[in-house]
Design an enzyme around this catalytic site. Structure first.
Site, PDB file in Angstrom:
ATOM      1  N   LYS A  70     -14.871   5.245   2.240  1.00 57.10           N
ATOM      2  CA  LYS A  70     -14.105   5.592   1.346  1.00 57.10           C
ATOM      3  C   LYS A  70     -14.788   5.476  -0.365  1.00 57.10           C
ATOM      4  O   LYS A  70     -14.583   6.175  -1.063  1.00 57.10           O
ATOM      5  CB  LYS A  70     -12.949   4.774   1.254  1.00 57.10           C
ATOM      6  CG  LYS A  70     -12.041   4.848   2.359  1.00 57.10           C
ATOM      7  CD  LYS A  70     -10.980   3.768   2.446  1.00 57.10           C
ATOM      8  CE  LYS A  70      -9.658   3.663   3.567  1.00 57.10           C
ATOM      9  NZ  LYS A  70      -8.836   2.782   3.288  1.00 57.10           N
ATOM     10  N   ALA A  92     -11.793  -0.533  -0.254  1.00 63.11           N
ATOM     11  CA  ALA A  92     -11.467  -1.670   0.647  1.00 63.11           C
ATOM     12  C   ALA A  92     -10.622  -1.079   1.930  1.00 63.11           C
ATOM     13  O   ALA A  92     -10.012   0.178   1.491  1.00 63.11           O
ATOM     14  CB  ALA A  92     -10.447  -2.625   0.033  1.00 63.11           C
ATOM     15  N   ASP A  93     -10.637  -1.438   2.889  1.00 59.16           N
ATOM     16  CA  ASP A  93      -9.844  -1.089   4.102  1.00 59.16           C
ATOM     17  C   ASP A  93      -9.567  -2.152   4.920  1.00 59.16           C
ATOM     18  O   ASP A  93     -10.257  -3.195   5.029  1.00 59.16           O
ATOM     19  CB  ASP A  93     -10.671  -0.189   4.984  1.00 59.16           C
ATOM     20  CG  ASP A  93      -9.882   0.652   6.007  1.00 59.16           C
ATOM     21  OD1 ASP A  93      -8.783   1.262   5.651  1.00 59.16           O
ATOM     22  OD2 ASP A  93     -10.323   0.283   7.209  1.00 59.16           O
ATOM     23  N   THR A  94      -8.287  -2.044   5.748  1.00 57.50           N
ATOM     24  CA  THR A  94      -7.844  -3.344   6.314  1.00 57.50           C
ATOM     25  C   THR A  94      -7.181  -3.007   7.620  1.00 57.50           C
ATOM     26  O   THR A  94      -6.617  -1.986   7.701  1.00 57.50           O
ATOM     27  CB  THR A  94      -6.762  -4.161   5.595  1.00 57.50           C
ATOM     28  OG1 THR A  94      -6.974  -4.450   4.177  1.00 57.50           O
ATOM     29  CG2 THR A  94      -6.026  -5.104   6.220  1.00 57.50           C
ATOM     30  N   GLY A 130     -12.446  -5.242   5.010  1.00 55.43           N
ATOM     31  CA  GLY A 130     -13.801  -4.802   4.337  1.00 55.43           C
ATOM     32  C   GLY A 130     -13.799  -4.353   2.802  1.00 55.43           C
ATOM     33  O   GLY A 130     -13.074  -3.604   2.555  1.00 55.43           O
TER      34      GLY A 130
END
Length: 223
Positions: A70, A92-94, A130
């Site tokens: 991303k 960010a990624d969750t 992340g």
């Protein structure tokens, strides 16, 4: 409101020296980033998020690769837009992982959300986020951006959920754009007995870890 913001030398230097970009349209991440008083703009990523999670050694590795892709996509697109101040892109990624080790991303339907939540009743799930920073390295003449990453994980213990509570929650529509089908900071607060780790990580952005990453960059001369 402005007087309530942080005015640290680190934050001031970041806003002054860089074009700061949040590579996410998440209102929760925006709200949390606003609290630091950083001057930034939002450019949501166009990354397809089509990685195969089974090809990664852990959920942490998977979520971090999503965050990195991303961030890289927004960095490339913003750079291609023409000259600007040095870039500082935050991605960010969750994901949520249930007690059986299955990665739970956003639900595909209301029925999927309800089944996911009912299966987590009385059990622990783990939220992994992340975080990726891609920073134009002002301390180097290489022209290559500096990549900094981190993974934050938080355990969430659900209480016993009755079907009526879950069905009422799903009917609000809130779970439909949430990893794991719930938002702890909102109506799903009725589900959670306890957490072990960073509350804000469950919301979607680990603020303390992010600030530690900023400090490390500053100490390395990159800010």
């Amino acid at each position: 409101m402005d007087s309530c913001r942080f005015r640290t030398p680190l934050i001031d230097a970041l806003s002054r020296r860089f074009r700061v970009v949040l590579a996410s349209g998440s209102p929760r991440r925006k709200e949390l980033l606003d609290r630091l008083g950083i001057a930034y703009e939002v450019i949501p990523s166009g990354f397809a998020e089509d990685l195969d999670s089974t090809q990664f050694a852990s959920a942490g590795d998977y979520v971090l690769e999503n965050a990195t892709q991303k961030t890289r996509e927004v960095y490339r697109r913003t750079k291609d837009g023409g000259p600007s101040r040095p870039l500082f892109v935050i991605g960010a990624d969750t994901v949520v992982v249930n007690a059986s080790g299955t990665i739970l991303e956003k639900p595909e339907s209301h029925a999927d959300a309800a089944a996911t939540l009912k299966a987590m009743s009385g059990r622990t799930n783990t939220v992994h986020t992340g975080v990726c920073l891609l920073v134009d390295d002002v301390s180097s003449s290489s022209g290559q951006p500096r990549l900094v990453t981190a993974i934050e994980s938080t355990e969430v213990q659900f209480g016993q959920l009755d079907d009526a509570l879950v069905d009422a929650y799903v009917a609000t529509g809130e779970p439909m754009d949430k990893a794991g089908s719930y938002a702890y900071q909102s109506l799903a607060c009725f589900f959670v007995e306890s957490i072990r780790g960073d509350y804000y990580n469950v919301v979607g952005f680990p603020c303390a870890r992010f600030y530690q990453m900023l400090r490390a960059l500053h100490e390395q001369g990159a800010l």
